[in-house]
Design an enzyme around this catalytic site. Sequence first.
Site, PDB file in Angstrom:
ATOM      1  N   HIS A   1       0.821  -1.303   0.118  1.00 52.61           N
ATOM      2  CA  HIS A   1       0.018  -0.020   0.130  1.00 52.61           C
ATOM      3  C   HIS A   1       0.712   1.155   0.068  1.00 52.61           C
ATOM      4  CE1 HIS A   1       0.916   0.757   4.217  1.00 52.61           C
ATOM      5  NE2 HIS A   1       0.910  -0.738   4.292  1.00 52.61           N
ATOM      6  N   ASP A   2       0.236   2.284  -0.672  1.00 53.13           N
ATOM      7  CA  ASP A   2       1.052   3.779  -0.530  1.00 53.13           C
ATOM      8  C   ASP A   2       2.214   3.757  -1.404  1.00 53.13           C
ATOM      9  OD1 ASP A   2      -1.307   4.844   0.640  1.00 53.13           O
ATOM     10  OD2 ASP A   2      -0.677   3.273   2.359  1.00 53.13           O
TER      11      ASP A   2
ATOM     12  N   GLY B   1       5.327  -0.999   2.633  1.00 50.03           N
ATOM     13  CA  GLY B   1       4.224   0.126   2.308  1.00 50.03           C
ATOM     14  C   GLY B   1       5.057   1.388   2.246  1.00 50.03           C
TER      15      GLY B   1
END
Length: 262
Positions: free
Chosen positions: A122-123, A140
């Site tokens: 994520h991100d 992440g």
Amino acid sequence: MADLIHPSAVVDPAARIGQGVEIGPFCVVGPEVSLADGVALKSHVVVTGNTSIDEETIVFPFASIGEVPQDLKFKGERTRLEIGKRNRIREHVTMNPGTEGGGGVTVIGDDGLFMAGSHVAHDCHIGDRVILVNHASVAGHCVLGDDVIVGGLSGVHQWVRIGRGAMIGAVTMVTADVIPFGLVQGPRGHLDGLNLVGLKRRGATRADISALREMLSTLSQGSFRETARARADQDMGAMEREVLDFILGPSDRSFLTPARPA
């Protein structure tokens, strides 16, 4: 269009499907998915969540794209995953959308190769022409510049930045930022000079390489940030300036440095 979607595929009617998209046997495509012209899902591919895949990207069997982040803080907020053009996403690859605390979006650039079993968390913001070799994992909030290569079975710690043109060797743990054009290897990764092969392939001159070597030698004698600040006002070539700007960029993480002599 129906001729290009296998009868066994499950495609939500709300999904946005471009021209010439191929969806193979037993694929699942969710309602918030957008597949641009020429995208191909080979077979047994899951694309879900608020996910867009741009033109001519190919996704190979058993990849899982856009499923919820592997983050215990994620509470179902609306976030997204954006994948660029002409990527090759191989078997068993996983890519997750962003989280509210990390900006809400994961971005994959163009022309990347994500080999079997690799993972983008994520991100993350992944540049163009990036290669993740088999089972490489990026945690992440990481930022990988253009033309980065991460070797097989390597792991990149969360929040790490890897500068353009850097290369990470196989079976390496990257726990700190990597300067542009750096070469990193070792079980606990350390900076092992410059990615000379990558520099030459991208047209760096002998003068460019010599200047970068001299800069790296100077940086390694003290704190990367303090040394970079001291040199910030000096005249230098574009590649040296890119390294300095990266070091002075928006991050408080430390940098991988050359290993100390035993």
